[in-house]
Design a protein around this motif. Structure first.
Motif, mmCIF file in Angstrom:
data_model
loop_
_atom_site.group_PDB
_atom_site.id
_atom_site.type_symbol
_atom_site.label_atom_id
_atom_site.label_comp_id
_atom_site.label_asym_id
_atom_site.label_seq_id
_atom_site.Cartn_x
_atom_site.Cartn_y
_atom_site.Cartn_z
ATOM 1 N N LEU A 14 7.971 35.997 33.929
ATOM 2 C CA LEU A 14 6.929 35.077 33.465
ATOM 3 C C LEU A 14 6.700 35.223 31.960
ATOM 4 O O LEU A 14 6.627 34.221 31.234
ATOM 5 N N HIS A 15 6.602 36.458 31.460
ATOM 6 C CA HIS A 15 6.396 36.629 30.015
ATOM 7 C C HIS A 15 7.619 36.176 29.229
ATOM 8 O O HIS A 15 7.489 35.579 28.150
ATOM 9 N N ASN A 16 8.822 36.448 29.751
ATOM 10 C CA ASN A 16 10.038 35.969 29.082
ATOM 11 C C ASN A 16 10.070 34.446 29.011
ATOM 12 O O ASN A 16 10.500 33.865 28.010
ATOM 13 N N PRO A 54 6.522 44.774 27.216
ATOM 14 C CA PRO A 54 6.069 45.517 28.412
ATOM 15 C C PRO A 54 4.549 45.559 28.552
ATOM 16 O O PRO A 54 4.027 45.562 29.668
ATOM 17 N N LEU A 55 3.828 45.559 27.428
ATOM 18 C CA LEU A 55 2.362 45.513 27.506
ATOM 19 C C LEU A 55 1.895 44.186 28.112
ATOM 20 O O LEU A 55 0.960 44.151 28.918
ATOM 21 N N ALA A 56 2.551 43.101 27.699
ATOM 22 C CA ALA A 56 2.193 41.779 28.234
ATOM 23 C C ALA A 56 2.491 41.697 29.733
ATOM 24 O O ALA A 56 1.716 41.119 30.511
ATOM 25 N N VAL A 57 3.598 42.311 30.163
ATOM 26 C CA VAL A 57 3.956 42.342 31.592
ATOM 27 C C VAL A 57 2.894 43.117 32.369
ATOM 28 O O VAL A 57 2.442 42.695 33.445
ATOM 29 N N ALA A 58 2.478 44.254 31.813
ATOM 30 C CA ALA A 58 1.438 45.063 32.470
ATOM 31 C C ALA A 58 0.135 44.272 32.571
ATOM 32 O O ALA A 58 -0.589 44.382 33.567
ATOM 33 N N ARG A 59 -0.172 43.479 31.549
ATOM 34 C CA ARG A 59 -1.416 42.694 31.578
ATOM 35 C C ARG A 59 -1.392 41.645 32.685
ATOM 36 O O ARG A 59 -2.397 41.415 33.367
ATOM 37 N N ILE A 60 -0.242 41.007 32.883
ATOM 38 C CA ILE A 60 -0.106 40.027 33.972
ATOM 39 C C ILE A 60 -0.370 40.708 35.318
ATOM 40 O O ILE A 60 -1.070 40.176 36.180
ATOM 41 N N LEU A 61 0.176 41.917 35.492
ATOM 42 C CA LEU A 61 -0.019 42.659 36.743
ATOM 43 C C LEU A 61 -1.461 43.165 36.870
ATOM 44 O O LEU A 61 -1.991 43.269 37.976
ATOM 45 N N ALA A 62 -2.091 43.475 35.741
ATOM 46 C CA ALA A 62 -3.502 43.901 35.776
ATOM 47 C C ALA A 62 -4.382 42.755 36.262
ATOM 48 O O ALA A 62 -5.360 42.978 36.975
ATOM 49 N N LEU A 76 7.296 42.363 42.109
ATOM 50 C CA LEU A 76 6.109 41.908 41.380
ATOM 51 C C LEU A 76 6.254 42.202 39.884
ATOM 52 O O LEU A 76 5.899 41.371 39.035
ATOM 53 N N ILE A 77 6.812 43.381 39.544
ATOM 54 C CA ILE A 77 7.072 43.709 38.132
ATOM 55 C C ILE A 77 8.091 42.734 37.555
ATOM 56 O O ILE A 77 7.933 42.224 36.444
ATOM 57 N N LYS A 78 9.129 42.449 38.338
ATOM 58 C CA LYS A 78 10.185 41.544 37.856
ATOM 59 C C LYS A 78 9.640 40.128 37.661
ATOM 60 O O LYS A 78 10.016 39.447 36.689
ATOM 61 N N LEU A 79 8.780 39.674 38.556
ATOM 62 C CA LEU A 79 8.193 38.336 38.403
ATOM 63 C C LEU A 79 7.313 38.267 37.150
ATOM 64 O O LEU A 79 7.342 37.273 36.413
ATOM 65 N N ALA A 80 6.533 39.328 36.906
ATOM 66 C CA ALA A 80 5.695 39.361 35.702
ATOM 67 C C ALA A 80 6.572 39.422 34.448
ATOM 68 O O ALA A 80 6.283 38.757 33.440
ATOM 69 N N ASP A 81 7.669 40.180 34.504
ATOM 70 C CA ASP A 81 8.626 40.274 33.398
ATOM 71 C C ASP A 81 9.227 38.897 33.113
ATOM 72 O O ASP A 81 9.298 38.456 31.962
ATOM 73 N N THR A 134 3.775 28.523 40.169
ATOM 74 C CA THR A 134 3.495 27.267 39.476
ATOM 75 C C THR A 134 3.843 27.363 37.992
ATOM 76 O O THR A 134 4.484 26.464 37.436
ATOM 77 N N GLU A 135 3.436 28.468 37.353
ATOM 78 C CA GLU A 135 3.717 28.596 35.919
ATOM 79 C C GLU A 135 5.210 28.749 35.655
ATOM 80 O O GLU A 135 5.736 28.186 34.689
ATOM 81 N N LEU A 136 5.918 29.496 36.492
ATOM 82 C CA LEU A 136 7.377 29.619 36.345
ATOM 83 C C LEU A 136 8.055 28.253 36.467
ATOM 84 O O LEU A 136 8.987 27.943 35.715
#
Length: 725
Positions: free
Chosen positions: A157-159, A65-73, A150-155, A196-198
């Motif tokens: 992406l980290h997964n 969850p920290l990594a997901v928050a960082r993507i959104l930051a 947006l949270i789900k996309l960041a989630d 692109t990254e996904l």
């Protein structure tokens, strides 16, 4: 976005890990101290809730969850979105529920976290159903608050970044879901960097061998391109300087998945895709974009038909840029994109680049407007879809990236999926316009409803209040909104028709028992509904009309009549054959006319029950009826109503002399008599004669007799006969 791992610490093992201190330090660049404090408080709750849990990578769960928050930051999302990102798995994976979150923080954060959480309390028959239901829940929650997706996309992406620890089959399944749903959603919202990254990570996981081969081929080709790329870039910069135009020029690398898709979809060889040199020119102001376009067109000749102005007509996701293709040195194709700095930020981050507009209540952002239209469309799809699988199918159709731009008669621009037809346009204007569409003009010329639209066309739809959608439209519409609305209408229509027919069938059987539906004991009716697991009488009548429940058996249960009573009544003056069901011709989809004999009003008819389909009407004596009369529970006596309406298909064989133009002559005569030809085929018997087989519509036997009389009067017609199975 790909730089989300910029602020990292490392464990002793050397693996990167995200620390809350790194995140808070980064947030100081755009958030207030009290907001950062709230983010830290969310972290403390999340860390405690996930205490003892580990990811498959072996690291503590809270790192995810920290990594997901960082993507959104990196997208500079607001502090509540970051808090929800840090807490996004607590409902799903810990003992904390939505109510506890609302108490600890507020309702807004509880709703955000709940929107991202999967449906864990429902058992699904298949993984596909579970996936569809979870996507449906997430997308519908997104219509209330775009931050959920947006949270789900960041989630996701980290997964995807940590997918390597999964079993190969699970890894491929998640990768395919990413490529089919999440990457297209990111594209639809204009978030190019995440999309692109996904795509790249999905490509690696789903087709690892193809990825490896393509990567090696690109690396080999890149060595030969450096000098050419440098020469073209220098030439562009020199021309801009001569014209007094500022701006920076970037060589644009094609992503491997983009190369793979182009090769697969357009059937191109590797060299045809790679031998295109791509550049992006980023300038300060909008008017400079067009001046730069003129400069590069003077430097190298433009390829005709390859210029696109997405500044004047932005894409649905808010993307703006000028695109052109040039004949470069030695005839090499050179792709150029020209945009401003603001357009570049918009292209990379989409709706997230304009998050502050939403916070301030300003909806002028192109990305916001595009997203808003899409969300409204999702709500319409939800209303029309029968289940989660159908909804997901509609959403996938809706995520096609290619678009066509057309105009309404008043000059308003409409953006539709590539291949869209007049019907798709009508539904895009309004559901009622689509439902009542009867004709259309494209650039002031009348066209068929299945006509595919092209860029720049002006489309005018002609409606009629009594018109209704046609099932045949489903064969050619391409947009999800049109498909969902047509299916919804037909589904409701079939329910209504089935219930009406079921009511007539049940009343007919109750009459044999000297009863009617109004005399049935309500308690007995309710007990029967409970037994059949149905909610209302209409549902029971619909089941009867569709042939899933036999009216005779239902009538017995409702009246408590013994089989002997029914047999006795059947021998009386009220025998089954003495009160046949009247066929009106307006029963639609639940009364079908058999293709083997094609009965029409005036013919002697009989019918059978076909479970799930309803009543199938045949001519008396049709060979396909076989022993149906002996099977009382699937046999039904029917007759034509006094005034049946509509057109009925029938088949006639016309033997003609082999002369030039004979088919046209016969077809014209049929049309003159008010009949529509649905299908025609030809059998050549010898060199002198041919047999034409027509399937055409008639009103009744009298109408057919008039047509046959007219055809016999034609000199070329030798013989005519109706085919009756």
């Amino acid at each position: 976005m790909a730089n989300g791992s910029a602020h990292l610490n490392k464990q002793d093992s050397g693996k990167p890990r995200f620390l809350i201190s790194d995140l808070c330090a980064y947030l100081e660049s755009y958030l207030k101290p009290d907001q950062i404090q709230e983010v830290y408080r969310a972290y403390l709750v999340s860390a405690e809730a996930h205490e003892g849990q580990k990811r498959m990578t072996g690291e503590p769960y809270v790192y995810h969850p920290l990594a997901v928050a960082r993507i959104l930051a990196d997208m500079q999302m607001d502090y509540k979105c970051l808090m929800a990102a840090i807490l996004h798995d607590v409902i799903e994976d810990t003992s904390i529920n939505k109510e506890r979150l609302a108490e600890e923080f507020d309702e807004e954060i509880a709703e955000l976290v709940d929107g991202v959480s999967k449906l864990t309390q429902i058992d699904f028959r298949t993984k596909a159903e579970a996936q569809a239901a979870n996507v449906r829940k997430m997308l519908l929650a997104m219509t209330k608050d775009i931050r959920i997706i947006l949270i789900k996309l960041a989630d996701r992406l980290h997964n995807m970044r940590t997918l390597g620890v999964m079993r190969p089959e699970k890894s491929r399944r998640i990768a395919l879901e990413t490529l089919e749903i999440y990457a297209p959603i990111a594209n639809r919202l204009g978030i190019h960097s995440i999309k692109t990254e996904l795509e790249e990570l999905g490509f690696i996981a789903h087709w690892p061998m193809r990825y490896g081969i393509l990567k090696a081929a690109v690396k080999k080709a890149r060595g030969n391109r450096k000098e050419v790329l440098g020469n073209i870039e220098t030439a562009i910069l020199q021309r801009l300087e001569q014209e007094g135009l500022g701006g920076r020029v970037e060589g644009r690398e094609k992503h491997l998945y983009s190369i793979y898709k182009k090769m697969r979809d357009k059937n191109l060889t590797f060299s045809e895709v790679v031998d295109v040199y791509a550049f992006r020119i980023i300038v300060d102001r909008l008017d400079t974009c067009y001046r730069v376009l003129g400069a590069v067109h003077n430097l190298y000749k433009p390829v005709p038909g390859r210029f696109k102005d997405y500044i004047a007509i932005p894409k649905a996701n808010g993307y703006q840029s000028l695109h052109t293709v040039l004949f470069g040195p030695h005839g090499i194709p050179v792709e150029i994109q020209i945009r401003t700095e603001e357009m570049h930020r918009m292209a990379e981050s989409g709706i997230a680049a304009h998050w502050q507009y939403k916070a301030g209540g300003d909806q002028s952002s192109l990305a916001q407007a595009g997203a808003s239209d899409w969300l409204k469309n999702l709500l319409e799809l939800q209303k029309g879809a029968g289940d989660s699988m159908e909804f997901l199918e509609h959403v996938k159709v809706d995520l096609f990236p290619d678009e066509v731009y057309v105009f309404t008669p008043r000059g308003q621009i409409m953006v539709l999926a590539k291949g869209a037809t007049v019907i798709d346009f009508a539904y895009a204007v309004h559901t009622d316009v689509g439902n009542q569409c009867v004709a259309a003009r494209v650039d002031r010329r009348m066209v068929p409803l299945r006509t595919r639209l092209f860029n720049g066309a002006t489309v005018e739809v002609i409606t009629s209040p009594g018109a209704t959608p046609n099932a045949a439209w489903l064969n050619f519409v391409v947009t999800s909104k049109a498909r969902a609305n047509i299916r919804s209408y037909l589904k409701n229509l079939k329910h209504q028709e089935a219930a009406e027919l079921g009511g007539r069938l049940l009343e007919k059987q109750l009459t044999l028992l000297d009863k009617n539906l109004n005399q049935v004991d309500p308690a007995r009716l309710q007990a029967l509904l409970d037994e059949f697991k149905l909610k209302t009488l209409d549902e029971l009548l619909e089941e009867i009309g569709l042939g899933n429940r036999m009216p005779l058996l239902v009538a017995r249960r409702l009246t408590d009549a013994e089989p002997e009573e029914v047999k006795e009544s059947e021998t009386s003056s009220k025998s089954l054959s003495s009160i046949p069901l009247a066929i009106k011709g307006t029963e639609g989809m639940v009364v079908k006319f058999a293709n083997c004999c094609r009965p029409i009003p005036g013919d002697e008819i009989v019918s059978t029950f076909s479970p799930g389909k309803g009543v199938v009407v045949h001519m008396q004596g049709c060979r396909n009826m076989g022993d149906f009369r002996k099977t009382g529970d699937t046999w039904l006596d029917v007759e034509w109503a006094d005034d049946p309406s509509g057109d009925y298909s029938t088949e006639v064989k016309v033997e003609v002399g082999n002369k030039r133009g004979v088919l046209a002559t016969v077809a014209a005569a049929i049309s003159e008599m008010g009949s529509n030809i649905e299908h025609v085929s030809m059998e050549e018997r010898d060199g002198l004669t041919s047999t034409l087989i027509f399937i055409m519509t008639v009103r009744d036997r009298k109408h057919l007799a008039n047509i046959m009389r007219r055809l016999r009067s034609l000199p070329a017609v030798l013989k005519i006969v109706r085919k009756t199975g």
